[in-house]
Design a protein around this motif. Structure first.
Motif, PDB file in Angstrom:
ATOM      1  N   GLY A  36      41.487 -30.668 -22.613  1.00  0.00           N
ATOM      2  CA  GLY A  36      40.988 -29.977 -23.793  1.00  0.00           C
ATOM      3  C   GLY A  36      41.390 -30.589 -25.113  1.00  0.00           C
ATOM      4  N   VAL A  37      42.180 -31.662 -25.090  1.00  0.00           N
ATOM      5  CA  VAL A  37      42.620 -32.278 -26.340  1.00  0.00           C
ATOM      6  C   VAL A  37      41.436 -32.853 -27.115  1.00  0.00           C
ATOM      7  N   ALA A  38      40.506 -33.495 -26.408  1.00  0.00           N
ATOM      8  CA  ALA A  38      39.366 -34.117 -27.090  1.00  0.00           C
ATOM      9  C   ALA A  38      38.546 -33.083 -27.851  1.00  0.00           C
ATOM     10  N   GLU A  39      38.291 -31.944 -27.226  1.00  0.00           N
ATOM     11  CA  GLU A  39      37.518 -30.891 -27.891  1.00  0.00           C
ATOM     12  C   GLU A  39      38.271 -30.350 -29.103  1.00  0.00           C
ATOM     13  N   SER A  40      39.577 -30.180 -28.954  1.00  0.00           N
ATOM     14  CA  SER A  40      40.389 -29.700 -30.070  1.00  0.00           C
ATOM     15  C   SER A  40      40.364 -30.693 -31.222  1.00  0.00           C
ATOM     16  N   VAL A  41      40.472 -31.976 -30.902  1.00  0.00           N
ATOM     17  CA  VAL A  41      40.456 -33.006 -31.943  1.00  0.00           C
ATOM     18  C   VAL A  41      39.093 -33.049 -32.630  1.00  0.00           C
ATOM     19  N   ARG A  42      38.012 -32.946 -31.837  1.00  0.00           N
ATOM     20  CA  ARG A  42      36.671 -32.964 -32.441  1.00  0.00           C
ATOM     21  C   ARG A  42      36.503 -31.828 -33.439  1.00  0.00           C
ATOM     22  N   THR A 101      49.487 -25.015 -31.496  1.00  0.00           N
ATOM     23  CA  THR A 101      49.141 -26.104 -30.577  1.00  0.00           C
ATOM     24  C   THR A 101      48.165 -27.077 -31.233  1.00  0.00           C
ATOM     25  N   VAL A 102      47.155 -26.537 -31.923  1.00  0.00           N
ATOM     26  CA  VAL A 102      46.180 -27.387 -32.613  1.00  0.00           C
ATOM     27  C   VAL A 102      46.867 -28.207 -33.695  1.00  0.00           C
ATOM     28  N   LEU A 103      47.728 -27.582 -34.469  1.00  0.00           N
ATOM     29  CA  LEU A 103      48.410 -28.283 -35.551  1.00  0.00           C
ATOM     30  C   LEU A 103      49.334 -29.375 -35.009  1.00  0.00           C
ATOM     31  N   GLU A 104      49.958 -29.120 -33.868  1.00  0.00           N
ATOM     32  CA  GLU A 104      50.830 -30.149 -33.289  1.00  0.00           C
ATOM     33  C   GLU A 104      50.004 -31.315 -32.764  1.00  0.00           C
ATOM     34  N   ARG A 105      48.844 -31.024 -32.191  1.00  0.00           N
ATOM     35  CA  ARG A 105      47.969 -32.108 -31.733  1.00  0.00           C
ATOM     36  C   ARG A 105      47.519 -32.979 -32.900  1.00  0.00           C
ATOM     37  N   ARG A 106      47.362 -32.362 -34.058  1.00  0.00           N
ATOM     38  CA  ARG A 106      46.945 -33.114 -35.242  1.00  0.00           C
ATOM     39  C   ARG A 106      48.103 -33.856 -35.885  1.00  0.00           C
ATOM     40  N   GLY A 107      49.320 -33.655 -35.386  1.00  0.00           N
ATOM     41  CA  GLY A 107      50.471 -34.346 -35.939  1.00  0.00           C
ATOM     42  C   GLY A 107      50.998 -33.746 -37.219  1.00  0.00           C
ATOM     43  N   LEU A 108      50.608 -32.498 -37.526  1.00  0.00           N
ATOM     44  CA  LEU A 108      51.059 -31.854 -38.759  1.00  0.00           C
ATOM     45  C   LEU A 108      52.368 -31.086 -38.566  1.00  0.00           C
ATOM     46  N   ILE A 109      52.643 -30.645 -37.357  1.00  0.00           N
ATOM     47  CA  ILE A 109      53.885 -29.938 -37.091  1.00  0.00           C
ATOM     48  C   ILE A 109      54.508 -30.481 -35.812  1.00  0.00           C
ATOM     49  N   ARG A 110      55.777 -30.155 -35.593  1.00  0.00           N
ATOM     50  CA  ARG A 110      56.455 -30.559 -34.359  1.00  0.00           C
ATOM     51  C   ARG A 110      57.329 -29.398 -33.904  1.00  0.00           C
ATOM     52  N   SER A 111      57.439 -29.235 -32.611  1.00  0.00           N
ATOM     53  CA  SER A 111      58.293 -28.183 -32.064  1.00  0.00           C
ATOM     54  C   SER A 111      59.510 -28.816 -31.414  1.00  0.00           C
ATOM     55  N   GLU A 112      60.666 -28.191 -31.597  1.00  0.00           N
ATOM     56  CA  GLU A 112      61.916 -28.674 -31.020  1.00  0.00           C
ATOM     57  C   GLU A 112      62.512 -27.541 -30.194  1.00  0.00           C
ATOM     58  N   ARG A 113      62.725 -27.810 -28.915  1.00  0.00           N
ATOM     59  CA  ARG A 113      63.224 -26.787 -28.012  1.00  0.00           C
ATOM     60  C   ARG A 113      64.565 -26.224 -28.513  1.00  0.00           C
ATOM     61  N   GLY A 114      64.619 -24.907 -28.629  1.00  0.00           N
ATOM     62  CA  GLY A 114      65.838 -24.243 -29.041  1.00  0.00           C
ATOM     63  C   GLY A 114      66.070 -24.201 -30.539  1.00  0.00           C
ATOM     64  N   ARG A 115      65.245 -24.903 -31.315  1.00  0.00           N
ATOM     65  CA  ARG A 115      65.442 -24.940 -32.771  1.00  0.00           C
ATOM     66  C   ARG A 115      64.287 -24.313 -33.534  1.00  0.00           C
ATOM     67  N   GLY A 116      63.047 -24.495 -33.031  1.00  0.00           N
ATOM     68  CA  GLY A 116      61.912 -23.913 -33.722  1.00  0.00           C
ATOM     69  C   GLY A 116      60.814 -24.923 -33.986  1.00  0.00           C
ATOM     70  N   THR A 117      59.961 -24.600 -34.957  1.00  0.00           N
ATOM     71  CA  THR A 117      58.808 -25.434 -35.303  1.00  0.00           C
ATOM     72  C   THR A 117      58.943 -25.886 -36.754  1.00  0.00           C
ATOM     73  N   PHE A 118      58.634 -27.183 -37.002  1.00  0.00           N
ATOM     74  CA  PHE A 118      58.857 -27.770 -38.308  1.00  0.00           C
ATOM     75  C   PHE A 118      57.629 -28.565 -38.747  1.00  0.00           C
ATOM     76  N   LEU A 133      49.765 -38.419 -27.954  1.00  0.00           N
ATOM     77  CA  LEU A 133      49.440 -39.635 -27.203  1.00  0.00           C
ATOM     78  C   LEU A 133      50.482 -39.901 -26.129  1.00  0.00           C
ATOM     79  N   GLY A 134      51.764 -39.668 -26.474  1.00  0.00           N
ATOM     80  CA  GLY A 134      52.823 -39.873 -25.492  1.00  0.00           C
ATOM     81  C   GLY A 134      52.666 -38.956 -24.297  1.00  0.00           C
ATOM     82  N   ARG A 135      52.342 -37.684 -24.556  1.00  0.00           N
ATOM     83  CA  ARG A 135      52.145 -36.741 -23.462  1.00  0.00           C
ATOM     84  C   ARG A 135      50.949 -37.130 -22.602  1.00  0.00           C
ATOM     85  N   THR A 136      49.895 -37.605 -23.262  1.00  0.00           N
ATOM     86  CA  THR A 136      48.698 -38.024 -22.533  1.00  0.00           C
ATOM     87  C   THR A 136      49.007 -39.188 -21.597  1.00  0.00           C
TER      88      THR A 136
END
Length: 459
Positions: A344-350, A63-80, A108-111
């Protein structure tokens, strides 16, 4: 058939929670290119089994890595691994002091989507109070508490960035043509506003912990052309530009000197990521300290929400000054702030900004360890002290090879001072660009006609 992940799970060797160690391990391999765009990552249960940790721990790290834009998850396919942005400009800019970009497009889109589902139309139907809506100020109080600053919502004013917060503090504490004492090298925005508003900015000698109490004591006892009281503008944590951080003893000494001469304090704490145990000056002297902070340095530069904690006796005057400089802080920005703080996104980003700043500082050390002053804690800039003329020549040489650094005149409180240096900002560029820039800067230093190390005095 799903392709096997090329990543062999491991935990970074560091004293931290397993989720943080996993985040660091994966982030290192992604940012250094050991994992490429679109590479598949192992499933949560696979990593948990192989590392002997809980599935929830892996989920938290992903979750932290996805918030940082380093990984992405795709439903039914996995994490990349997500594609990282590359170089976009011919010039690499190391002159703007911003944190690393860690809010991804998906986050940002989810926010924004979440805001659209629960937005209060009353926020846009009327003007807010001068200092912002009380619920937003309460949320800011909670955020500041995480940075070590305790405040009451009634004493907090929300501003359009820390720059406006400082402008309000300067206006409230100074009379026309008044004097402001600061470190000899200081924040360029404070210098430009002081000159624009007609204040006299006096730079004082500093050392490895910042502003020196003995020098401040001597300066405050001098006559000040009839000015009642005095004003001290200071950055105790991760000083801009010298990176100095005051210890608790130095902070108490500065407060004692200001109380002795009845001086008001404007404390700039925008670079604090909450990594020190030292209280802000505003906690030691709340009756005389105006405390400025901003989400721009701890979450995202585009989130232009600053906060000014005002001493009890000055709240009314500060609100009037704020109203005179701007009608209101953006309701939409406040809505974004509220969403990021609540979910909690702000705390994670900090937290992630602190980790990423350490990574970038370590990269800079690999090129400039014996030449540059580095911060004791996390930060976004480093300091190359040298004589003013040498610093100007260095800036010209850097520009010639496509590297912009902060010009020495921008940080000098006294335009005629001989001592100075170059502020090198490491937070803004992409990591690959930063490495190229540091290589070029290292070469400029080594090829300089002056073979001696740059002047390292803080005076």
């Amino acid at each position: 058939m799903l392709l096997k992940s090329p990543w062999e799970p491991y935990l970074a060797a560091m004293k931290a929670a397993p989720s943080d160690r996993l985040v660091t391990a994966l982030a290192d391999d992604i940012l250094t290119g050991r994992l490429g765009a679109d590479d598949r990552l192992p499933p949560h249960r696979d990593i948990a089994f192989r590392l002997g940790i809980g599935v929830g721990t892996v989920t938290k790290a992903y979750t932290v890595l996805e918030r940082r834009g380093l990984i992405r998850s795709e439903r039914g396919r996995g994490t990349f691994v997500a594609a990282l942005p590359g170089t976009r400009e011919a010039v690499i800019d190391l002159s703007v002091n911003t944190p690393p970009r860690l809010l991804s497009e998906r986050m940002l889109g989810r926010t924004l989507a979440s805001i659209s589902r629960g937005i209060d139309p009353n926020l846009f139907a009327q003007y807010p109070p001068d200092g912002g809506h009380i619920e937003h100020r309460r949320q800011m109080v909670q955020w500041l508490a995480g940075l070590g600053m305790q405040a009451k919502a009634d004493n907090v004013l929300l501003c359009n960035g820390a720059q406006q917060a400082l402008a309000v503090a300067f206006s409230v504490t100074n009379q026309a043509g008044g004097t402001i004492f600061s470190e000899s090298q200081t924040y360029p925005g404070a210098i430009s506003f002081a000159r624009y508003a007609g204040y006299r900015l006096v730079g004082l000698k500093v050392d490895g912990e910042g502003l020196r109490p003995d020098v401040l004591d001597e300066a405050l006892q001098r006559p000040r052309d009839g000015q009642k009281g005095a004003v001290v503008y200071v950055t105790p944590t991760m000083h801009n530009p010298t990176t100095a951080t005051m210890g608790i003893g130095r902070r108490r000494d500065i407060v004692e000197v200001c109380r002795k001469w009845d001086a008001l304090i404007i404390e700039d704490d925008v670079y604090s990521l909450g990594s020190t145990d030292h209280p802000p000056l505003a906690m030691l002297a709340p009756e005389r300290t105006f405390y400025a902070n901003s989400l721009s340095k701890t979450v995202s530069p585009g989130l232009r929400i600053g906060s000014l904690v005002v001493p009890e006796n000055f709240v009314g005057r500060a609100a009037i000054a704020l109203s005179a400089t701007s009608s209101m802080v953006s309701p939409f920005s406040c809505a974004v702030m509220a969403e990021l703080l609540v979910n909690g996104v702000a705390e994670s980003v900090r937290t992630s900004i602190g980790v990423e700043s350490s990574r970038r500082l370590n990269l800079a050390r690999s090129f400039l360890a014996d030449r540059v002053v580095f911060p004791k804690y996390e930060g976004f800039h480093i300091w190359l002290p040298m004589r003013r003329q040498e610093a100007e020549s260095f800036a010209i040489a850097s520009n010639a090879v496509g590297i912009h650094v902060t010009p020495p005149a921008a940080t000098a409180a006294d335009p005629a001072a001989d001592d100075g240096g170059i502020r090198i900002c490491v937070g803004g560029p992409e990591l690959s660009d930063l490495k190229i820039a540091l290589e070029k800067i290292s070469a400029i230093i080594k090829n300089s006609d002056n073979r001696e190390q740059p002047h390292r005095s803080f005076v």
